[in-house]
Design a protein around this motif. Structure first.
Motif, PDB file in Angstrom:
ATOM      1  N   PHE A  66       0.825  -1.202   0.000  1.00 19.97           N
ATOM      2  CA  PHE A  66       0.000   0.000   0.000  1.00 19.97           C
ATOM      3  C   PHE A  66       0.866   1.262   0.000  1.00 19.97           C
ATOM      4  N   ALA A  67       1.893   1.287   0.840  1.00 24.31           N
ATOM      5  CA  ALA A  67       2.787   2.450   0.923  1.00 24.31           C
ATOM      6  C   ALA A  67       3.466   2.711  -0.422  1.00 24.31           C
ATOM      7  N   GLN A  69       2.298   1.842  -3.400  1.00 19.02           N
ATOM      8  CA  GLN A  69       1.270   2.345  -4.331  1.00 19.02           C
ATOM      9  C   GLN A  69       1.118   3.857  -4.150  1.00 19.02           C
ATOM     10  N   GLU A  70       1.038   4.282  -2.891  1.00 19.81           N
ATOM     11  CA  GLU A  70       0.888   5.707  -2.590  1.00 19.81           C
ATOM     12  C   GLU A  70       2.139   6.488  -3.022  1.00 19.81           C
ATOM     13  N   TYR A  71       3.319   5.932  -2.736  1.00 20.62           N
ATOM     14  CA  TYR A  71       4.570   6.600  -3.123  1.00 20.62           C
ATOM     15  C   TYR A  71       4.596   6.827  -4.632  1.00 20.62           C
ATOM     16  N   ASN A  72       4.295   5.772  -5.390  1.00 21.46           N
ATOM     17  CA  ASN A  72       4.344   5.878  -6.851  1.00 21.46           C
ATOM     18  C   ASN A  72       3.276   6.815  -7.404  1.00 21.46           C
ATOM     19  N   LYS A  73       2.120   6.883  -6.751  1.00 22.08           N
ATOM     20  CA  LYS A  73       1.070   7.817  -7.173  1.00 22.08           C
ATOM     21  C   LYS A  73       1.537   9.262  -7.011  1.00 22.08           C
ATOM     22  N   GLU A  74       2.208   9.534  -5.884  1.00 22.91           N
ATOM     23  CA  GLU A  74       2.629  10.902  -5.573  1.00 22.91           C
ATOM     24  C   GLU A  74       3.925  11.304  -6.261  1.00 22.91           C
ATOM     25  N   VAL A 138       2.565   3.377   8.496  1.00 25.30           N
ATOM     26  CA  VAL A 138       1.291   2.961   7.907  1.00 25.30           C
ATOM     27  C   VAL A 138       0.356   2.522   9.024  1.00 25.30           C
ATOM     28  N   MET A 148      -3.584   3.331   5.709  1.00 19.80           N
ATOM     29  CA  MET A 148      -3.380   4.759   5.526  1.00 19.80           C
ATOM     30  C   MET A 148      -1.915   5.094   5.807  1.00 19.80           C
ATOM     31  N   VAL A 149      -1.276   5.771   4.864  1.00 13.85           N
ATOM     32  CA  VAL A 149       0.085   6.239   5.099  1.00 13.85           C
ATOM     33  C   VAL A 149      -0.033   7.493   5.957  1.00 13.85           C
ATOM     34  N   LYS A 152       5.431   9.843   5.838  1.00 18.13           N
ATOM     35  CA  LYS A 152       6.396   9.330   4.857  1.00 18.13           C
ATOM     36  C   LYS A 152       7.587  10.272   4.841  1.00 18.13           C
TER      37      LYS A 152
END
Length: 157
Positions: A66-67, A69-74, A138, A148-149, A152
């Motif tokens: 999950f972390a 996925q969020e990192y790559n999105k941002e 997380v 939820m992150v 980071k």
């Protein structure tokens, strides 16, 4: 003495009741404001202190997925990043499970928004090689599928 210079105040029952009612209302509002701004109420109770856990734990894998996925999105990078090495994982129990995950991640050869990410590998020995050290916090309720992150922090490795 005439009425003009007099400091006479009527103390009939209705005025007294109205004054007390107003005072009580103001006092109630004041107490409500003070208690709602109490910084101690925002603290989350720690039920179990930080403890090192194994990175192969199923919940850790979910949180790390999950972390990332969020990192790559941002990330503004054109390529996806993947985990190179999990350095350390700690668990703390509050009103949720809180995973403190330290990892080294690297730029992969897969571009963002490509259809296939199954055969991605870390860029090595090229001008595109890039490694980053990240610490993720997380928060998870894995039994509800909630992640939820919460924090980071990343820096070039």
């Amino acid at each position: 003495m005439g009425e003009r210079g007099s400091l006479f105040v009527s103390w009939d029952g209705r005025s007294m009741t109205r004054s007390w009612g107003t005072c009580l209302l103001l006092l109630t509002i004041l107490v409500a404001l003070v208690s709602s701004t109490d910084p101690g109420k925002k603290k989350v109770k720690v039920l179990r202190e930080l403890k090192l856990i194994n990175a192969s734990n199923a919940n850790v894998k979910q949180c790390l997925w999950f972390a990332m996925q969020e990192y790559n999105k941002e990330s503004e990078d054109k390529y996806l990043f993947q985990v190179v090495k999990t350095v350390q994982v700690q668990l703390q129990v509050t009103d949720r499970l809180e995973y403190f995950i330290d990892v080294v991640i690297g730029r992969s050869n897969c571009r963002k928004f490509s259809n296939s990410t199954e055969n991605c590998s870390i860029q090595e020995n090229s001008k595109l090689e890039k490694k980053v050290m990240c610490s993720f916090l997380v928060g998870a309720l894995p039994w509800n599928g909630e992640f939820m992150v919460m924090k980071k922090q990343c820096a070039d490795a």
